[in-house]
Design a protein around this motif. Structure first.
Motif, PDB file in Angstrom:
ATOM      1  N   SER A   1       0.857  -1.184   0.000  1.00  0.00           N
ATOM      2  CA  SER A   1       0.000   0.000   0.000  1.00  0.00           C
ATOM      3  C   SER A   1       0.894   1.236   0.000  1.00  0.00           C
ATOM      4  O   SER A   1       1.772   1.372   0.860  1.00  0.00           O
ATOM      5  CB  SER A   1      -0.909  -0.010   1.233  1.00  0.00           C
ATOM      6  OG  SER A   1      -1.773   1.085   1.231  1.00  0.00           O
ATOM      7  N   LEU A   2       0.692   2.111  -0.968  1.00  0.00           N
ATOM      8  CA  LEU A   2       1.528   3.296  -1.124  1.00  0.00           C
ATOM      9  C   LEU A   2       0.674   4.531  -1.348  1.00  0.00           C
ATOM     10  O   LEU A   2      -0.523   4.436  -1.662  1.00  0.00           O
ATOM     11  CB  LEU A   2       2.476   3.128  -2.324  1.00  0.00           C
ATOM     12  CG  LEU A   2       3.449   1.958  -2.326  1.00  0.00           C
ATOM     13  CD1 LEU A   2       4.127   1.854  -3.683  1.00  0.00           C
ATOM     14  CD2 LEU A   2       4.490   2.117  -1.228  1.00  0.00           C
TER      15      LEU A   2
ATOM     16  N   GLN B   1       5.374   7.754  -3.672  1.00  0.00           N
ATOM     17  CA  GLN B   1       6.155   6.857  -2.826  1.00  0.00           C
ATOM     18  C   GLN B   1       6.723   5.699  -3.650  1.00  0.00           C
ATOM     19  O   GLN B   1       6.142   5.304  -4.663  1.00  0.00           O
ATOM     20  CB  GLN B   1       5.297   6.299  -1.685  1.00  0.00           C
ATOM     21  CG  GLN B   1       5.026   7.285  -0.573  1.00  0.00           C
ATOM     22  CD  GLN B   1       4.313   6.640   0.608  1.00  0.00           C
ATOM     23  OE1 GLN B   1       3.610   5.648   0.469  1.00  0.00           O
ATOM     24  NE2 GLN B   1       4.490   7.217   1.783  1.00  0.00           N
ATOM     25  N   SER B   2       7.854   5.162  -3.195  1.00  0.00           N
ATOM     26  CA  SER B   2       8.483   4.020  -3.854  1.00  0.00           C
ATOM     27  C   SER B   2       8.732   2.906  -2.840  1.00  0.00           C
ATOM     28  O   SER B   2       8.829   3.157  -1.636  1.00  0.00           O
ATOM     29  CB  SER B   2       9.814   4.422  -4.498  1.00  0.00           C
ATOM     30  OG  SER B   2       9.612   5.342  -5.554  1.00  0.00           O
ATOM     31  N   ALA B   3       8.818   1.696  -3.343  1.00  0.00           N
ATOM     32  CA  ALA B   3       9.123   0.543  -2.493  1.00  0.00           C
ATOM     33  C   ALA B   3       9.854  -0.491  -3.339  1.00  0.00           C
ATOM     34  O   ALA B   3       9.658  -0.567  -4.557  1.00  0.00           O
ATOM     35  CB  ALA B   3       7.854  -0.048  -1.896  1.00  0.00           C
ATOM     36  N   SER B   4      10.690  -1.273  -2.692  1.00  0.00           N
ATOM     37  CA  SER B   4      11.461  -2.290  -3.407  1.00  0.00           C
ATOM     38  C   SER B   4      10.881  -3.673  -3.129  1.00  0.00           C
ATOM     39  O   SER B   4      10.672  -4.051  -1.977  1.00  0.00           O
ATOM     40  CB  SER B   4      12.924  -2.237  -2.962  1.00  0.00           C
ATOM     41  OG  SER B   4      13.695  -3.189  -3.668  1.00  0.00           O
ATOM     42  N   ILE B   5      10.611  -4.416  -4.210  1.00  0.00           N
ATOM     43  CA  ILE B   5      10.153  -5.795  -4.093  1.00  0.00           C
ATOM     44  C   ILE B   5      11.344  -6.701  -4.430  1.00  0.00           C
ATOM     45  O   ILE B   5      11.921  -6.591  -5.509  1.00  0.00           O
ATOM     46  CB  ILE B   5       8.987  -6.093  -5.050  1.00  0.00           C
ATOM     47  CG1 ILE B   5       7.828  -5.120  -4.812  1.00  0.00           C
ATOM     48  CG2 ILE B   5       8.510  -7.530  -4.877  1.00  0.00           C
ATOM     49  CD1 ILE B   5       6.699  -5.269  -5.820  1.00  0.00           C
ATOM     50  N   LYS B   6      11.703  -7.561  -3.506  1.00  0.00           N
ATOM     51  CA  LYS B   6      12.808  -8.488  -3.729  1.00  0.00           C
ATOM     52  C   LYS B   6      12.275  -9.783  -4.338  1.00  0.00           C
ATOM     53  O   LYS B   6      11.226 -10.285  -3.938  1.00  0.00           O
ATOM     54  CB  LYS B   6      13.536  -8.799  -2.425  1.00  0.00           C
ATOM     55  CG  LYS B   6      14.101  -7.567  -1.703  1.00  0.00           C
ATOM     56  CD  LYS B   6      15.145  -6.846  -2.539  1.00  0.00           C
ATOM     57  CE  LYS B   6      15.720  -5.650  -1.783  1.00  0.00           C
ATOM     58  NZ  LYS B   6      16.664  -4.881  -2.618  1.00  0.00           N
ATOM     59  N   CYS B   7      13.014 -10.302  -5.318  1.00  0.00           N
ATOM     60  CA  CYS B   7      12.619 -11.547  -5.981  1.00  0.00           C
ATOM     61  C   CYS B   7      13.729 -12.586  -5.800  1.00  0.00           C
ATOM     62  O   CYS B   7      14.866 -12.366  -6.195  1.00  0.00           O
ATOM     63  CB  CYS B   7      12.355 -11.304  -7.463  1.00  0.00           C
ATOM     64  SG  CYS B   7      11.753 -12.759  -8.342  1.00  0.00           S
ATOM     65  N   GLU B   8      13.368 -13.703  -5.180  1.00  0.00           N
ATOM     66  CA  GLU B   8      14.318 -14.787  -4.960  1.00  0.00           C
ATOM     67  C   GLU B   8      14.048 -15.886  -5.991  1.00  0.00           C
ATOM     68  O   GLU B   8      12.947 -16.440  -6.042  1.00  0.00           O
ATOM     69  CB  GLU B   8      14.155 -15.336  -3.546  1.00  0.00           C
ATOM     70  CG  GLU B   8      15.137 -16.425  -3.178  1.00  0.00           C
ATOM     71  CD  GLU B   8      14.910 -16.943  -1.764  1.00  0.00           C
ATOM     72  OE1 GLU B   8      15.068 -18.148  -1.552  1.00  0.00           O
ATOM     73  OE2 GLU B   8      14.545 -16.137  -0.896  1.00  0.00           O
TER      74      GLU B   8
ATOM     75  N   ILE C   1      -0.656  -3.922  -5.764  1.00  0.00           N
ATOM     76  CA  ILE C   1      -0.320  -2.595  -5.234  1.00  0.00           C
ATOM     77  C   ILE C   1      -1.571  -1.726  -5.167  1.00  0.00           C
ATOM     78  O   ILE C   1      -2.307  -1.613  -6.152  1.00  0.00           O
ATOM     79  CB  ILE C   1       0.721  -1.868  -6.108  1.00  0.00           C
ATOM     80  CG1 ILE C   1       1.931  -2.765  -6.407  1.00  0.00           C
ATOM     81  CG2 ILE C   1       1.153  -0.559  -5.447  1.00  0.00           C
ATOM     82  CD1 ILE C   1       2.848  -2.994  -5.258  1.00  0.00           C
ATOM     83  N   GLU C   2      -1.811  -1.133  -4.013  1.00  0.00           N
ATOM     84  CA  GLU C   2      -2.883  -0.153  -3.877  1.00  0.00           C
ATOM     85  C   GLU C   2      -2.251   1.215  -3.621  1.00  0.00           C
ATOM     86  O   GLU C   2      -1.485   1.375  -2.667  1.00  0.00           O
ATOM     87  CB  GLU C   2      -3.822  -0.496  -2.720  1.00  0.00           C
ATOM     88  CG  GLU C   2      -4.940   0.530  -2.546  1.00  0.00           C
ATOM     89  CD  GLU C   2      -5.630   0.471  -1.200  1.00  0.00           C
ATOM     90  OE1 GLU C   2      -6.524   1.311  -0.965  1.00  0.00           O
ATOM     91  OE2 GLU C   2      -5.259  -0.375  -0.372  1.00  0.00           O
ATOM     92  N   VAL C   3      -2.547   2.152  -4.494  1.00  0.00           N
ATOM     93  CA  VAL C   3      -2.104   3.529  -4.269  1.00  0.00           C
ATOM     94  C   VAL C   3      -3.276   4.257  -3.637  1.00  0.00           C
ATOM     95  O   VAL C   3      -4.301   4.498  -4.282  1.00  0.00           O
ATOM     96  CB  VAL C   3      -1.665   4.212  -5.578  1.00  0.00           C
ATOM     97  CG1 VAL C   3      -1.154   5.624  -5.275  1.00  0.00           C
ATOM     98  CG2 VAL C   3      -0.576   3.398  -6.260  1.00  0.00           C
ATOM     99  N   LYS C   4      -3.126   4.570  -2.364  1.00  0.00           N
ATOM    100  CA  LYS C   4      -4.231   5.140  -1.581  1.00  0.00           C
ATOM    101  C   LYS C   4      -4.441   6.619  -1.892  1.00  0.00           C
ATOM    102  O   LYS C   4      -3.495   7.360  -2.128  1.00  0.00           O
ATOM    103  CB  LYS C   4      -3.950   4.988  -0.089  1.00  0.00           C
ATOM    104  CG  LYS C   4      -3.795   3.559   0.388  1.00  0.00           C
ATOM    105  CD  LYS C   4      -3.497   3.507   1.871  1.00  0.00           C
ATOM    106  CE  LYS C   4      -2.116   4.063   2.187  1.00  0.00           C
ATOM    107  NZ  LYS C   4      -1.792   3.939   3.635  1.00  0.00           N
ATOM    108  N   SER C   5      -5.709   6.998  -1.860  1.00  0.00           N
ATOM    109  CA  SER C   5      -6.040   8.419  -1.934  1.00  0.00           C
ATOM    110  C   SER C   5      -5.780   9.004  -0.548  1.00  0.00           C
ATOM    111  O   SER C   5      -6.178   8.415   0.459  1.00  0.00           O
ATOM    112  CB  SER C   5      -7.510   8.592  -2.317  1.00  0.00           C
ATOM    113  OG  SER C   5      -7.807   9.943  -2.545  1.00  0.00           O
ATOM    114  N   PRO C   6      -5.112  10.153  -0.447  1.00  0.00           N
ATOM    115  CA  PRO C   6      -4.743  10.678   0.871  1.00  0.00           C
ATOM    116  C   PRO C   6      -5.929  11.257   1.644  1.00  0.00           C
ATOM    117  O   PRO C   6      -6.993  11.506   1.087  1.00  0.00           O
ATOM    118  CB  PRO C   6      -3.728  11.774   0.530  1.00  0.00           C
ATOM    119  CG  PRO C   6      -4.140  12.240  -0.820  1.00  0.00           C
ATOM    120  CD  PRO C   6      -4.613  11.007  -1.537  1.00  0.00           C
ATOM    121  N   VAL C   7      -5.697  11.439   2.925  1.00  0.00           N
ATOM    122  CA  VAL C   7      -6.664  12.135   3.786  1.00  0.00           C
ATOM    123  C   VAL C   7      -6.130  13.548   4.017  1.00  0.00           C
ATOM    124  O   VAL C   7      -4.962  13.730   4.366  1.00  0.00           O
ATOM    125  CB  VAL C   7      -6.833  11.411   5.133  1.00  0.00           C
ATOM    126  CG1 VAL C   7      -7.759  12.198   6.055  1.00  0.00           C
ATOM    127  CG2 VAL C   7      -7.375  10.004   4.908  1.00  0.00           C
TER     128      VAL C   7
END
Length: 235
Positions: free
Chosen positions: A96-97, A101-108, A156-162
């Motif tokens: 949830s972002l 915003q950015s986030a890293s997804i690791k792939c094994e 991935i959910e990109v949330k609408s802000p409050v």
């Protein structure tokens, strides 16, 4: 009369392995012992699955089954090769972002190969070749990592802000100013607008300036969310 019986024995081939299980990109050295010093040749029936060189080095090329034929003189021996489907695991199955915003997804990946990353909605969330996802606007998207036909996904959910304002209403006289502050949960800056700029204006720093008597609505907006303040200007 002298006679001599000569028996020519068939060349014997002994393989170090009669079956091999490897992954795409993995190598295995097939050792062969021959009863003669004749030249040994190697051949794969499916080079797209498993390749073999003149020294018996087998390389996995893609998941599937292949047979390596080893030959010396008129003798042959077979080695079955299975190139396994890799095991693929993601560090996240969902994220949830907020916008920007950015986030890293690791792939094994068991084979050690790099996955192919893809977003089904690039306008909402993009992903680079290293699994770094970046949110662009509110909505939902699915990020996938694929290796040799094995696909794993992360939702991935990109949330609408409050958005919260420090004032829900203001009363001003013509010429007066007042500053509105917007608290945005995403941390992004809001965009300010006035419905009736002839009554009161607002700049992008949140400063409201009363112009003439009347009522207008001041709105702070960010990525689909908004909050409003009623501004009344009296003489």
């Amino acid at each position: 009369e002298v006679s001599c019986k000569i028996t020519v024995s068939k060349t014997k081939l002994v393989l170090s392995k009669k079956s091999v299980s490897i992954e795409h990109g993995e190598n295995f050295k097939l050792d062969v012992k021959s009863s003669t010093k004749s030249q040994i040749t190697y051949k794969s029936n499916k080079t797209s699955v498993a390749a073999v060189d003149d020294s018996g080095n087998i390389t996995g090329c893609k998941p599937g089954d292949a047979i390596i034929t080893v030959k010396a003189d008129t003798s042959t021996a077979l080695c079955k090769v299975k190139v396994k489907t890799p095991t693929v695991k993601l560090s996240h199955s969902s994220l949830s972002l907020y916008k920007n915003q950015s986030a890293s997804i690791k792939c094994e990946v068991s084979s050690g190969l790099a996955p192919v990353w893809k977003s089904n909605k690039q306008s909402i969330v993009s992903v680079d070749e290293n699994g770094l996802v970046t949110a662009h606007k509110h909505g939902s998207a699915v990020i996938s990592a694929t290796v040799d036909g094995v696909k794993k996904i992360c939702s991935i959910e990109v949330k609408s802000p409050v958005i919260k304002l420090n004032h829900s209403s203001l009363k001003l006289k013509p010429g007066e100013t007042k500053t509105l502050t917007a608290s945005v949960s995403s941390g992004n800056a809001s965009t300010w607008t006035s419905k009736k700029t002839s009554i009161a204006t607002i700049n992008q720093k949140g400063v409201v300036k009363a112009k003439k008597a009347g009522t207008t609505i001041i709105t702070a907006s960010e990525d689909g969310a908004s909050a409003s303040c009623t501004v009344t200007v009296t003489k």
